[in-house]
Design an enzyme around this catalytic site. Structure first.
Site, PDB file in Angstrom:
ATOM      1  N   GLU A 150       0.830  -1.210   0.000  1.00 37.55           N
ATOM      2  CA  GLU A 150       0.000   0.000   0.000  1.00 37.55           C
ATOM      3  C   GLU A 150       0.858   1.252   0.000  1.00 37.55           C
ATOM      4  O   GLU A 150       0.562   2.241  -0.665  1.00 37.55           O
ATOM      5  CB  GLU A 150      -0.928   0.007   1.215  1.00 37.55           C
ATOM      6  CG  GLU A 150      -2.005  -1.054   1.182  1.00 37.55           C
ATOM      7  CD  GLU A 150      -2.857  -0.971  -0.071  1.00 37.55           C
ATOM      8  OE1 GLU A 150      -3.297   0.132  -0.440  1.00 37.55           O
ATOM      9  OE2 GLU A 150      -3.067  -2.021  -0.712  1.00 37.55           O
ATOM     10  N   SER A 236      19.907  -8.173  -7.789  1.00 37.20           N
ATOM     11  CA  SER A 236      18.772  -8.372  -8.695  1.00 37.20           C
ATOM     12  C   SER A 236      18.899  -9.467  -9.750  1.00 37.20           C
ATOM     13  O   SER A 236      17.921 -10.154 -10.004  1.00 37.20           O
ATOM     14  CB  SER A 236      18.442  -7.066  -9.420  1.00 37.20           C
ATOM     15  OG  SER A 236      18.340  -6.001  -8.535  1.00 37.20           O
ATOM     16  N   HIS A 365       3.835 -10.105  -9.569  1.00 31.36           N
ATOM     17  CA  HIS A 365       5.278 -10.308  -9.472  1.00 31.36           C
ATOM     18  C   HIS A 365       5.897  -9.219  -8.605  1.00 31.36           C
ATOM     19  O   HIS A 365       6.729  -9.493  -7.744  1.00 31.36           O
ATOM     20  CB  HIS A 365       5.898 -10.289 -10.872  1.00 31.36           C
ATOM     21  CG  HIS A 365       7.384 -10.151 -10.849  1.00 31.36           C
ATOM     22  ND1 HIS A 365       8.220 -11.164 -10.449  1.00 31.36           N
ATOM     23  CD2 HIS A 365       8.192  -9.110 -11.138  1.00 31.36           C
ATOM     24  CE1 HIS A 365       9.469 -10.751 -10.504  1.00 31.36           C
ATOM     25  NE2 HIS A 365       9.481  -9.503 -10.924  1.00 31.36           N
ATOM     26  N   SER A 366       5.477  -8.004  -8.829  1.00 36.50           N
ATOM     27  CA  SER A 366       5.965  -6.882  -8.024  1.00 36.50           C
ATOM     28  C   SER A 366       4.988  -5.739  -8.210  1.00 36.50           C
ATOM     29  O   SER A 366       3.972  -5.897  -8.884  1.00 36.50           O
ATOM     30  CB  SER A 366       7.355  -6.440  -8.500  1.00 36.50           C
ATOM     31  OG  SER A 366       7.236  -5.790  -9.752  1.00 36.50           O
TER      32      SER A 366
END
Lengths: 473, 405
Positions: A150, A236, A365-366
């Site tokens: 959020e 990453s 996923h993100s």
């Protein structure tokens, strides 16, 4: 083709077997081995004689065995050939190992969907204290994911990645490890860090990249790292941590430590070359590494049917000589038992172990992804509601009388409050000064970086209005 | 013949006139010098077809030579003590000494164990330290580089060998994204004290894929250091310094230099990773070079001295970062710079060095910085073609003459 025929000693018998011509040809059996007819729908023995290729091949009951390799050896002459790599039996029967077995490797599961332990289950018992802590952490992880997500949507942080649906893997695996075990995560395992003691404030600091962030504001949100908690900083690129895990295992092996390396990867990451290499290396080095693959069905928008054609990841373990197991990743008790056992095996036997934890990625996923674009909303809903690992474990904990509704609401509201406070504090906390742009590139700043830092400093001091407020040297 | 040279000559830098005969003459005398153990310095195999060239003695013009920039005992003046060895043995000695000194140092790579390494740098180490500490890995450069990084993050100090530098292109992901970065992105929590080393460069007719100059590709990666060795003395010194460094260091060796012979000190010494080496002080022009090209430059210097020039030759050694202090002092003295490198024209070390010198020392230059590099072509196999992709002493002489007009 002619050459092939000439070389084959048992050509007649093999032809006979393949083509069901025993009625036609004379039986000249060169060996005492049983004759049977090969192939089922799954076997793909080829026939060099195209005119008779259309003959149907009969199947035998024997073919339902999962392991055709073993079967091969059972039926051979008992004679063996010497090759580099050891002795290997031979067969004159041309049989291809099928690309998949008729039965998928079953997954190990203890709790059913109602949170009841399946009778005659094989598992490591979990005490009340441990079970309650596990549940609390799973619930906290849920709240954390929700709140941070959020926060990203509100624009307070730039990026976030949830672990919704994979809480059991995160927490139960962490609970099964010792604090000395070195964890090399992919990026969907913040629960491991949470278990080890990373506070909600520390999570928030990393997401905001403020001055208190251990990463000093140098990495994207969710790229946590803590050398104190033996959790390697997340990098990453996918799967780069797998060969590194082999290296950590190697290091621990050299030091003869009672610890192993534990590394995580998703289903998509197993397509990377580093997956192959990391597993192969760990096997050859006999390094104590536990590879945990979170098979959650999706790699961003790529479904596993488009990612590989094998029966998941567990079957790949044997290809590297690695012991493997498939686990119901949404069953916290099963994950706990499997990881605990794997860890013991890895350390005492100095070998790698592969665990495939089956689960589902409920979230996107993100925050940069909207998964409803490529999958059905009711599929997501189904997994979220009916196959929820947190609810399942909660049922079991509650049935044991270790948890109540009151505990639940207290935990969630406390976690929520703590998180909101952490976010507010982290947001206000000042960001890193300019010096941190140039520190830690090397151990000691070299001259060129000193010059560059000086140049930038002068620029900022000359025109401070061009730089964000709070941006200080 | 002439067409090949013309093609090669046209592609190399600024030289408009180029006499192929000159270089041929230059090459031949150097070979005959080998039989005469004189005080002359001998160039290491400018003729690519020669597999085993003879020993290369360093220059012994004692009145002119200033020892290299390291603040340790002078190696060349103490002729009585010290021991003679080949460059690959010097690397091995450095590695062995560091492994004796620190139990965390380990070696990993393909065929480094009992085979002793493809250029025998790790020979004998597996017998001494065991095959866990000198580890033979399966063939996957990205994997064993990653493995080295993981081991380093857990406290070991791996020395990762690429069988040929070109193969490390497969390890680029680990080197760039992790090796160079993790110290920074982890906020200093994890260090990666690895040494990545291997033979590279042109010269053994190994074809294009085995003649890569990886220093060009790696030079942009932040967080790593790069050094290139060129003599047994600095090979051992740089190896030891690289192992002791907390930063990831890439040590570039050259395929043709492994058999160079030199006398090095018996006592423990290291070479500073960030310092350049003064090979020959001079007044007229600064020639910056590294690795094998040092020897071509020194050969050209011989000719230049005969012609009355006084070149200052600096082996830059440190490819990342550049030792702009030594280089700057030299530029301020001579006001002319020639860079001689083996990298390709585009995006090589020479290109970066030219930019750095122009930026920092523009006011001191009397002539534009000239850079002699290899052409932007894949290295061919044929001996003559391969030779012409590499800067030859004659070109260096012509360039100096042009700059000093």
């Amino acid at each position: 083709m002619a050459i092939w025929f000439a070389r084959s000693k048992n050509l007649v018998s093999s032809l006979r077997h393949n083509l069901n011509l025993s009625a036609i040809l004379n039986k000249c059996d060169y060996s005492p081995r049983p004759i049977f007819f090969t192939t089922t729908s799954q076997l793909s023995t080829t026939s060099f004689l195209s005119p008779v290729a259309s003959l149907r091949h009969e199947s035998t009951a024997v073919e339902t065995q999962a392991d055709h390799l073993v079967q091969q050896i059972d039926e051979d002459d008992g004679q063996e050939l010497d090759f580099p790599g050891g002795k290997v039996g031979y067969t004159s029967e041309m049989k291809f190992i099928p690309e998949s077995s008729s039965r998928r490797i079953p997954c190990y599961r203890i709790l059913n969907e109602d949170g009841r332990i399946i009778p005659d289950s094989d598992f490591i018992p979990v005490s009340e204290k441990l079970a309650v802590r596990m549940y609390e952490q799973m619930a906290t992880l849920q709240v954390m994911d929700h709140i941070f997500y959020e926060a990203q949507r509100q624009g307070r942080i730039s990026f976030y990645l949830t672990s919704v649906g994979e809480e059991a893997i995160n927490i139960a695996s962490a609970a099964a490890l010792s604090p000395d075990d070195v964890v090399l995560p992919q990026y969907r395992e913040p629960g491991v860090l949470l278990w080890r003691g990373f506070t909600l404030e520390e999570f928030a600091n990393q997401c905001f990249g403020n001055k208190a962030d251990y990463g000093k504001g140098r990495q994207m949100p969710i790229h946590y790292g803590s050398n104190r908690l033996n959790y390697f900083t997340i990098s990453s690129p996918i799967a780069t941590q797998l060969p590194q895990a082999a290296g950590v295992g190697y290091s621990l092996k050299m030091d003869k430590k009672n610890a192993c390396a534990v590394t995580f990867i998703g289903d998509g990451g197993t397509s990377e070359g580093d997956f192959h290499a990391g597993l192969n290396f760990a096997a050859v080095m006999e390094a104590p590494v536990v590879f945990i693959c979170r098979n959650n069905g999706w790699a961003i928008s790529t479904h596993i049917s488009e990612q590989f054609r094998s029966d998941g990841i567990v079957v790949k373990g044997q290809a590297y000589g690695i012991r493997s197991i498939r686990v119901d990743g949404n069953d916290a008790l099963a994950v706990y038992s499997a990881v605990r056992s794997a860890r013991e095996m890895a350390v005492t036997e100095q070998r790698p172990v592969l665990i495939e934890a089956m689960t589902y990625r409920v979230g996107h996923h993100s925050t940069s992804d909207d998964s409803t674009k490529y999958r059905a909303a009711d599929e997501i809903q189904y997994w979220k509601m009916s196959r929820n690992p947190v609810n399942r474990f909660r049922k079991w904990v509650e049935d044991n009388g270790w948890w109540s509704e009151e505990d639940e609401s207290k935990l969630r509201s406390n976690a929520r409050k703590q998180l909101l406070q952490a976010i507010q504090a982290a947001e206000k906390w000042e960001k890193q000064p300019l010096t941190e742009l140039f520190n830690d590139v090397y151990d000691v700043k070299p001259k060129n970086l000193e010059e560059q830092e000086l140049g930038l400093k002068e620029l900022v001091e000359k025109q401070p209005q061009d730089y964000p407020p709070g941006f200080h040297v | 013949m002439s067409s090949i040279i013309h093609g090669a000559g046209a592609a190399t830098t600024t030289l408009s006139t180029f006499n192929s005969i000159d270089s041929k003459i230059l090459v031949a005398p150097s070979r005959t010098n080998l039989s005469v153990r004189s005080q002359r310095y001998i160039v290491a195999g400018s003729d690519a077809s020669k597999k085993n060239f003879g020993s290369g003695l360093r220059v012994r013009h004692s009145q002119k030579l200033i020892p290299n920039a390291v603040a340790t005992k002078e190696a060349d003046t103490s002729v009585s003590t010290g021991h003679e060895l080949l460059l690959f043995e010097a690397l091995q000695e450095g590695l062995e000494e560091e492994m004796d000194r620190d139990p965390h140092v380990c070696v990993m790579g393909e065929d480094v164990g009992h085979y002793g390494g493809s250029y025998k740098v790790t020979k004998g180490l597996a017998d001494k330290f065991g095959d866990l500490r000198v580890l033979d890995t399966p063939i996957c450069e990205n994997a064993f580089t990653g493995m080295g990084i993981g081991a380093a993050m857990t406290g070991l100090r791996p020395v990762i060998e690429g069988m040929n530098m070109g193969f490390l292109l497969l390890a680029f992901n680990q080197i760039s994204n992790n090796c160079g970065m993790l110290h920074y992105t982890s906020g200093g929590q994890f260090t990666i004290p690895v040494v990545i080393r291997g033979p590279g460069g042109v010269g053994r007719q190994l074809g294009a894929e085995h003649s890569q100059r990886l220093e060009s590709y790696f030079q942009s990666i932040p967080g790593i250091q790069m050094v290139a060795c060129s003599t047994p003395y600095n090979a051992k010194g740089l190896m030891k310094a690289a192992i002791r460094s907390e930063n990831p260091v890439i040590l570039f060796e050259h395929v043709l230099l492994y058999n160079l012979k030199e006398k090095i000190p018996d006592e423990d010494y290291i070479c500073n990773l960030e310092e350049a080496e003064m090979v020959r002080p001079g007044e007229h022009i600064t020639i910056l070079t590294y690795s094998r090209m040092r020897y071509h430059v020194m050969q050209a210097a011989k000719t230049l001295v005969n012609k009355g020039y006084d070149p200052e030759v600096i082996d830059i050694r440190s490819l990342k970062p550049f030792d702009l202090h030594t280089i700057g002092n030299s530029v301020k003295k001579t006001h002319r710079v020639l860079i001689v490198e083996e990298c390709m024209r585009t995006g090589g070390i020479g290109a970066s060095l030219t930019a750095a010198i122009n930026e920092n020392f523009h006011d001191y230059l009397d002539a534009p910085v000239m850079c002699l590099s290899s052409q932007d072509v894949p290295t061919p196999y044929a001996g003559t073609l391969e030779e012409w992709t590499v800067v030859q002493p004659a070109q260096i002489v012509t360039a100096v003459e042009q700059l000093c007009q």
